[in-house]
Motif scaffolding. Structure first.
Motif: not given
Length: 944
Positions: A899-914
């Protein structure tokens, strides 16, 4: 493959490079599988990657390569130096011709014969020469990217290089046309029927320049909504002007389309805008048509409405979206909006349409009457002021007024400057002392654009961003210090915006007053300012959009952006197929507006069966020129660049504790050259009494095992054949899991299959085996399913002790066949579309498919890729964090790192729910950071 001759000039040399890169790649794979010397094995892996890169780059630029192209000759020379084969030819590239011819003849031989021949092909006994060649290939790849940029990413190093794409420049005429139109409209509002007239102008790139009448005139068409009593009326305005000076960028020219035909009636001068608006209330589904000519507003014949807004629903402002629905902003919609708003500043700066105080609350989106969607079609709201007011404003703008405090500030002695008036992180105090006027930005509209770009990227209103960093500004902000206040907020969020992002670059440019001055320090005039805005703001944002979504064309952005639903994560708005087109070609709704005629990857199996979720291609095998396939190869190269940076330099010998992976699938073709790497340790068959026969008769197991070799090259594989077309009963799979845990001592179990229900005989035994593996610290991954929204996750992916894997494309967009994300889960996903991997040789036609590969899509194939990423994380921790690595065998810890890899920044949200997982060296990826940062981050996540 017939031998390729190099004597045929440029084309022959290109074909020779391509053929040699394929031959050496296959030979290196054969040798690597049986190589015992660690240093040689490492170099062979490097040359495998080099061959892939050379093939990809030469194929990409082959039409640009002349016979004596220096890069082409260098590649041929490098390959010739690597080959140790004795040949009798005196041709400068005789070794390559001989190698290709002989290796082609070896394709039908067994593995031992191939290895015996391959052992004499490459100069493996000259380690220093191999190291030099390794560095030379790296240099060659750097030079190719520098001379022939593609998407701004050097796959070998991960460095960002600004793209050089040629693109027609926008028209400077839009700026003057917009000003002329406002004046013409304002002249028709001198009436007593209402207190004000409002206009909402559609924000577009206005890239298409059309001829309205005559070769000497040009037109810009504006779309807007007009109102005198809040009853908004769709309006279309043509502006006719003599040709004016145009922006010139990169010495480009733009051809003009043929002129439109003349009108067959006489336009009527408009005296009262209110009269026209009232009349249109009686004409349903019609829009007002105006023309501006010689400063006058002329009425044309009304036409059919093209934008039916739902007047019963209030429009939503951009600021309202940011406060209430920030998750609606995807990476694509952020970038598109950034471009449209930057064009608004380019076209409307210093006009009444764009007030200096504009902000995201002035940008509106309307719900349509028919589809109830909110198109990505922004409007800016402005009040149409009377002519006298407009003239007064123009005089005020020409001569800014200062109050007494302002004068006192400008005239005070530098020694009297209050230190609290300065922000040392934003401007140099000495610079302000030298030029006190510098504290005020010369073009406030650009300061606002910087604010809105921050809001878009961080998906939050500016006041919230400031408040979150304990920064508070009064409601009536002093215009002199506004840019400093904005810069203070930007300074707080710099780490949240990657420095190689064009958002970062553009925001800095907007806030820096020196960007908007000439060489003598004077403010730019209108024409020079337009050129500078395009060069320093608009163009970089265009490049970033096109790099991220290479199928999007800026010239077609206006027409296609409004076919996206802003409220629904930028999904395509459903229309009749014949009404939806892109690049002049009809596309189906399922493909989406920006599909670029991509293939349908998802002919899903009958969900009622318990078959593997393998999506078969509608059109079978696909051409290697397909853009999606190319996207996948680039994606894989970026992943391999991470391995090369963080694993290879630190493994001087085989790892003492390699990652062990059990592959529960349909067996494997262990004679395939791609799988002959020495990584397959044990094999067992659970489908028949012949335990040692794991031959793959359907291809699925070979495909998944080859992906694991690609993405986890240092791992050991344990093949468990539990399927022959369809999975074995659950109790058989349970037995394979227990064997993998107790006998093989694996770290990970990969399961690219699923059952439609757990209400079947023996499934309780499978659940017990999964729980047992989980209790022993074994990570289990399973494919989600390929039924889209028709069915939920399959079993065992639905089991809470199994990591469920969904599928995306190469940009992280949810695959059409992937299940709907669950509300209370992380919904891990990675690329699963148009994936290339090995296919059993007995199922291939060697003449047409000499490499024996296929391109497939499905969550089945996203699963081994994510397993490979998990194996990399385990290997990374065992090398760099040995005292904490064992904790990663706990499912919750592995998921936290993913999940940390999926987060680009602290404000990142899930893309298309993924939660989209990809390894690359981009600055906003975890592994694009410094090693110290990576170790600290993972170490913090692994604390017990």
């Amino acid at each position: 493959m017939a031998p390729i001759l190099a004597s045929g000039g440029g084309c022959g040399r290109v074909d020779l490079v391509l053929a040699t890169s394929k031959s050496i790649l296959q030979i290196a794979k054969v040798l690597s599988g049986r190589q015992t010397e660690r240093e040689v094995k490492k170099l062979l892996r490097h040359f495998i990657v080099h061959c892939m890169l050379v093939f990809d780059q030469v194929q990409r630029i082959r039409t640009l390569l002349a016979p004596e192209n220096e890069l082409l000759l260098r590649a041929l020379g490098l390959f010739e130096s690597l080959i140790a084969l004795d040949v009798t030819s005196n041709h400068p590239y005789g070794r390559q011709e001989g190698l290709n011819e002989r290796w082609d003849a070896m394709r039908t031989q067994n593995t031992d014969a191939k290895f015996a021949f391959a052992s004499h092909c490459l100069a493996l006994d000259q380690i220093s020469t191999l190291h030099d060649l390794d560095e030379s290939f790296h240099a060659w790849e750097d030079d190719v990217i520098a001379k022939y940029p593609e998407d701004g990413l050097d796959c070998s190093l991960g460095d960002y290089i600004p793209p050089k794409e040629k693109r027609p420049e926008p028209s400077y005429a839009v700026h003057t046309a917009a000003r002329s139109m406002f004046k013409a409209l304002a002249r028709t509002t001198s009436c007593q029927c209402c207190t004000k007239h409002d206009a909402r102008l559609c924000l577009r790139t206005y890239r298409t320049l059309e001829i309205y009448q005559g070769d000497d005139d040009e037109t810009n068409d504006f779309e807007m909504l007009l109102s005198s009593h809040h009853d908004w009326q769709e309006t279309h305005v043509h502006t006719i002007r003599k040709r004016v000076v145009r922006i010139t960028v990169d010495n480009e020219t733009q051809s003009l389309p043929p002129p439109k035909k003349q009108l067959d009636y006489q336009p009527m001068p408009v005296k009262s805008l209110c009269d026209q608006l009232r009349k249109m209330q009686q004409m349903a589904l019609k829009r007002l048509e105006f023309k501006v000519e010689n400063g006058r507003l002329l009425k044309l014949r009304s036409e059919k409405s093209k934008f039916h807004i739902d007047k019963s629903q209030a429009p939503m402002s951009l600021q309202q979206f940011l406060r209430e629905s920030p998750r609606s902003l995807t990476e694509k919609t952020k970038r598109i909006l950034a471009i449209l708003l930057s064009y608004a500043v380019l076209h409307l700066h210093d006009t009444p349409w764009l007030q200096p105080s504009w902000n995201s609350s002035d940008i509106f989106f309307f719900q349509t009457l028919s589809s109830k969607n909110i198109p990505l079609r922004p409007f800016i709201q402005t009040q149409l002021m009377a002519v006298q007011d407009l003239n007064d404003q123009g005089q005020d703008e020409q001569k800014p007024q200062c109050n007494a405090d302002d004068v006192e500030f400008l005239e005070r002695d530098p020694d009297d400057m209050d230190p609290d008036d300065l922000d040392p992180d934003v401007l140099d105090p000495d610079e302000i002392f030298t030029d006190p006027d510098n504290i005020e930005h010369p073009f406030p509209t650009l300061v606002t654009l910087a604010i809105v770009l921050m809001e878009l990227y961080l998906a939050a209103p500016f006041d919230i961003l400031a408040k979150n960093r304990d920064l508070y500004f009064p409601d009536n902000v002093d215009s002199r210090t506004r840019s400093l206040d904005v810069a203070s907020v930007f300074n707080e969020y710099k780490r949240e915006i990657p420095q190689n992002s064009q958002f970062y670059y553009v925001i800095e440019n907007c806030l820096d007053p020196r960007t908007w001055e000439d060489d003598d320090g004077r403010n730019l005039d209108d024409q020079a300012l337009s050129v500078r805005i395009y060069e320093q703001v608009v163009r970089p944002l265009e490049d970033e959009l096109c790099n991220a979504f290479d199928f999007i064309k800026i010239e077609e952005l206006d027409a296609n952006a409004e076919k996206l639903d802003f409220r629904s994560w930028g999904q395509p708005i459903y229309q009749h197929k014949e009404e939806t087109s892109f690049r002049g070609t009809p596309v189906s709704l399922a493909e989406g507006v920006f599909s670029n005629q991509r293939h349908d990857w998802t002919n899903i199996n009958d969900p009622a069966s318990s078959h593997f979720p393998i999506p078969n291609f509608v059109s079978g095998r696909h051409s290697s020129t397909d853009s999606i396939m190319k996207d996948y190869l680039q994606w894989r190269l970026k992943h391999q660049a991470v391995l090369r940076k963080f694993i290879d330099p630190f493994l001087k010998q085989p790892p003492e504790n390699p990652t062990k992976i059990a592959v529960l699938d349909s067996g494997v073709d262990d004679a395939h050259m791609s799988l002959d790497t020495g990584q397959i340790r044990l094999k067992r068959n659970w489908t028949t009494a012949k335990k040692k026969d794991v031959a793959d008769n359907v291809g699925h197991g070979t495909f998944t095992a080859s992906l694991l070799i690609d993405y986890a090259p240092g791992s050991e594989l344990f093949i468990a054949k539990i399927a022959e077309g369809i999975p074995s009963p659950p109790e058989v799979v349970a037995e394979a899991i227990r064997t993998a845990v107790d006998e093989w001592k694996v770290d990970i179990i990969s399961m690219s299959f699923g059952y439609p229900t757990n209400q079947m005989e023996g499934y309780d035994q499978l659940e017990d085996a999964i729980l047992y593996a989980h209790s022993k610290g074994v990570l289990l991954f399973a494919a989600a399913s390929n039924s889209g929204a028709n069915l939920d996750r399959a079993y065992p992916a639905r089991n809470p002790h199994v990591i469920c894997v969904h599928s995306t494309d190469s940009n992280g967009n949810r695959s059409k066949f992937s299940p709907t994300p669950l509300a209370q889960d992380s919904n891990l996903a990675t690329i699963g579309e148009a994936v290339e991997s090995a296919w059993p040789t007995k199922l291939c036609n060697i003449k047409t498919n000499s490499r024996c590969v296929q391109w497939k899509s499905g969550t089945s194939f996203a699963t081994p890729i994510l397993v490979g990423i998990a194996a990399f994380i385990l290997q990374y921790a065992r090398i760099h964090l040995p005292d904490k690595a064992y904790v990663l065998n706990r499912q919750e810890k592995m998921k936290s790192v993913l999940l940390k890899i999926s987060d680009k920044t602290q404000q990142s949200i899930a893309r298309d729910g993924y939660s989209y997982i990809a390894l690359n060296l981009f600055a906003d990826n975890l592994f694009g950071k410094s090693k110290v940062f990576i170790d600290e981050t993972i170490g913090e996540l692994l604390k017990r």
